[in-house]
Motif scaffolding. Structure first.
Motif, PDB file in Angstrom:
ATOM      1  N   PHE A  98       0.867  -1.181   0.000  1.00  0.00           N
ATOM      2  CA  PHE A  98       0.000   0.000   0.000  1.00  0.00           C
ATOM      3  C   PHE A  98       0.898   1.222   0.000  1.00  0.00           C
ATOM      4  N   LEU A  99       0.653   2.159  -0.921  1.00  0.00           N
ATOM      5  CA  LEU A  99       1.442   3.375  -1.004  1.00  0.00           C
ATOM      6  C   LEU A  99       0.850   4.450  -0.101  1.00  0.00           C
ATOM      7  N   LEU A 100       1.602   4.837   0.930  1.00  0.00           N
ATOM      8  CA  LEU A 100       1.221   5.948   1.802  1.00  0.00           C
ATOM      9  C   LEU A 100       1.831   7.223   1.238  1.00  0.00           C
ATOM     10  N   ARG A 101       0.996   8.250   0.992  1.00  0.00           N
ATOM     11  CA  ARG A 101       1.437   9.468   0.336  1.00  0.00           C
ATOM     12  C   ARG A 101       0.437  10.576   0.607  1.00  0.00           C
ATOM     13  N   GLN A 102       0.841  11.781   0.362  1.00  0.00           N
ATOM     14  CA  GLN A 102      -0.102  12.887   0.395  1.00  0.00           C
ATOM     15  C   GLN A 102      -1.055  12.747  -0.786  1.00  0.00           C
ATOM     16  N   LEU A 103      -2.351  12.963  -0.548  1.00  0.00           N
ATOM     17  CA  LEU A 103      -3.357  12.756  -1.589  1.00  0.00           C
ATOM     18  C   LEU A 103      -3.820  14.053  -2.245  1.00  0.00           C
ATOM     19  N   ILE A 104      -3.759  15.167  -1.524  1.00  0.00           N
ATOM     20  CA  ILE A 104      -4.248  16.445  -2.021  1.00  0.00           C
ATOM     21  C   ILE A 104      -3.230  17.529  -1.705  1.00  0.00           C
ATOM     22  N   GLY A 105      -3.024  18.464  -2.627  1.00  0.00           N
ATOM     23  CA  GLY A 105      -2.235  19.647  -2.332  1.00  0.00           C
ATOM     24  C   GLY A 105      -0.884  19.673  -3.003  1.00  0.00           C
ATOM     25  N   GLU A 106      -0.032  20.588  -2.517  1.00  0.00           N
ATOM     26  CA  GLU A 106       1.268  20.850  -3.134  1.00  0.00           C
ATOM     27  C   GLU A 106       2.444  20.521  -2.221  1.00  0.00           C
ATOM     28  N   GLY A 107       2.186  19.956  -1.037  1.00  0.00           N
ATOM     29  CA  GLY A 107       3.257  19.596  -0.129  1.00  0.00           C
ATOM     30  C   GLY A 107       3.028  20.134   1.269  1.00  0.00           C
ATOM     31  N   ALA A 108       3.885  19.724   2.195  1.00  0.00           N
ATOM     32  CA  ALA A 108       3.821  20.162   3.587  1.00  0.00           C
ATOM     33  C   ALA A 108       4.758  21.345   3.788  1.00  0.00           C
ATOM     34  N   VAL A 109       4.265  22.407   4.421  1.00  0.00           N
ATOM     35  CA  VAL A 109       5.052  23.618   4.659  1.00  0.00           C
ATOM     36  C   VAL A 109       5.871  23.450   5.932  1.00  0.00           C
ATOM     37  N   VAL A 110       7.172  23.740   5.856  1.00  0.00           N
ATOM     38  CA  VAL A 110       8.025  23.696   7.046  1.00  0.00           C
ATOM     39  C   VAL A 110       7.582  24.790   8.007  1.00  0.00           C
ATOM     40  N   PRO A 111       7.265  24.445   9.271  1.00  0.00           N
ATOM     41  CA  PRO A 111       6.773  25.449  10.231  1.00  0.00           C
ATOM     42  C   PRO A 111       7.868  26.435  10.645  1.00  0.00           C
ATOM     43  N   ASP A 112       7.443  27.556  11.173  1.00  0.00           N
ATOM     44  CA  ASP A 112       8.378  28.538  11.731  1.00  0.00           C
ATOM     45  C   ASP A 112       9.127  27.932  12.917  1.00  0.00           C
ATOM     46  N   GLY A 113      10.368  28.356  13.109  1.00  0.00           N
ATOM     47  CA  GLY A 113      11.164  27.899  14.231  1.00  0.00           C
ATOM     48  C   GLY A 113      11.770  26.530  14.065  1.00  0.00           C
ATOM     49  N   VAL A 114      11.684  25.966  12.856  1.00  0.00           N
ATOM     50  CA  VAL A 114      12.176  24.613  12.590  1.00  0.00           C
ATOM     51  C   VAL A 114      13.399  24.680  11.674  1.00  0.00           C
ATOM     52  N   ALA A 115      14.424  23.856  11.976  1.00  0.00           N
ATOM     53  CA  ALA A 115      15.629  23.823  11.158  1.00  0.00           C
ATOM     54  C   ALA A 115      15.925  22.432  10.601  1.00  0.00           C
TER      55      ALA A 115
END
Length: 257
Positions: free
Chosen positions: A209-226
């Motif tokens: 089973f392929l686990l993947r994002q199904l909708i959208g353009e990707g996950a945005v890196v949150p503020d304060g994260v490196a």
């Protein structure tokens, strides 16, 4: 002669094979594809192709009709993971560049030669075997990946979860976020971003089973994260002998800041 000319004039355009990159998911079988100079919106896909953001795909085009045939390879060259299909390790050894974090009953996490239904890519897969009585949740966490707030990322991977009891099994793939490269899951800076989860039927299954994002353009890196890590989650019910298998993990930066 006029009839022949009219027939020739109405002949369809020849089909062309083109290459592009998936930039947005509109559903299970509709995508946006960047072909270099422009984007093709609402592109249909053949039913056997399961799109992942960032895939390099082949497109068949004839006149105004076009369809995505599929990706050019299971794991593209833009994958940032060092050991995405566990080919760097000998059978029976722990996975290099991945760290198991086990909650609950003891479980053995190892690389093994693929058998039965076969691997997604290469000759090996990651195998998780429950060893003790009781429920077990196994998190297999990737190396730390440098990121910048505002970037777009995605992750995907193929999984089989084979419980033996009526409880079934459950698997997910996350992106987890950190302020420094030494912090390990679950000591995250902000909450995880879930790409997708799946509940497997009681009695198990032997089908990827392929686990993947199904909708959208990707996950945005949150503020304060490196830094970011990919997390493979396998829930094994109260079932001594239950197993989960992972292969072909993909992590891609889709857009910078």
């Amino acid at each position: 002669m006029a009839g022949i000319a009219e027939t020739l004039d109405s002949a369809p355009e020849p089909a062309r094979l083109r290459t592009g990159r998936v930039t947005k998911l509109l559903g299970a079988s509709q995508v946006v594809v960047d072909i270099g100079r422009s984007e093709l919106v609402d592109m249909p896909c053949l039913t056997q192709y399961e799109p992942i953001l960032g895939d390099i795909v082949q497109i068949i085009q004839q006149g105004s009709v076009q369809v995505v045939l599929g990706r050019t390879s299971p794991i593209a060259g833009d994958n940032v993971l060092t050991n995405p299909s566990f080919e760097l390790d000998s059978p029976g050894s722990p996975p290099s560049y991945w760290t198991p974090v086990i909650s609950g009953a003891s479980s053995n996490v190892k690389v093994d030669l693929a058998s039965g239904w076969g691997s997604i890519t290469g000759t090996k897969w990651l195998e998780i075997n429950q060893q003790g009585a009781g429920e077990s949740v196994v998190y297999v966490v990737s190396e730390a990946i440098p990121v910048l707030p505002g970037e777009l990322w995605t992750a995907a991977g193929w999984v089989v979860n084979s419980p033996l009891t009526l409880d079934g099994g459950f698997s997910e793939i996350y992106l987890s976020w950190y302020k420094d490269p030494t912090s390990m899951y679950p000591s995250t800076a902000v909450g995880d971003t879930v790409m997708q989860g799946v509940v497997f039927p009681p009695g198990g299954t032997c089908s990827w089973f392929l686990l993947r994002q199904l909708i959208g353009e990707g996950a945005v890196v949150p503020d304060g994260v490196a830094y970011m890590r990919v997390v493979l989650v396998s829930y094994l019910a109260d079932d001594l002998g239950a197993s989960a298998y992972w292969d072909g993990i993909v992590c891609r930066k889709l857009r910078g800041v």
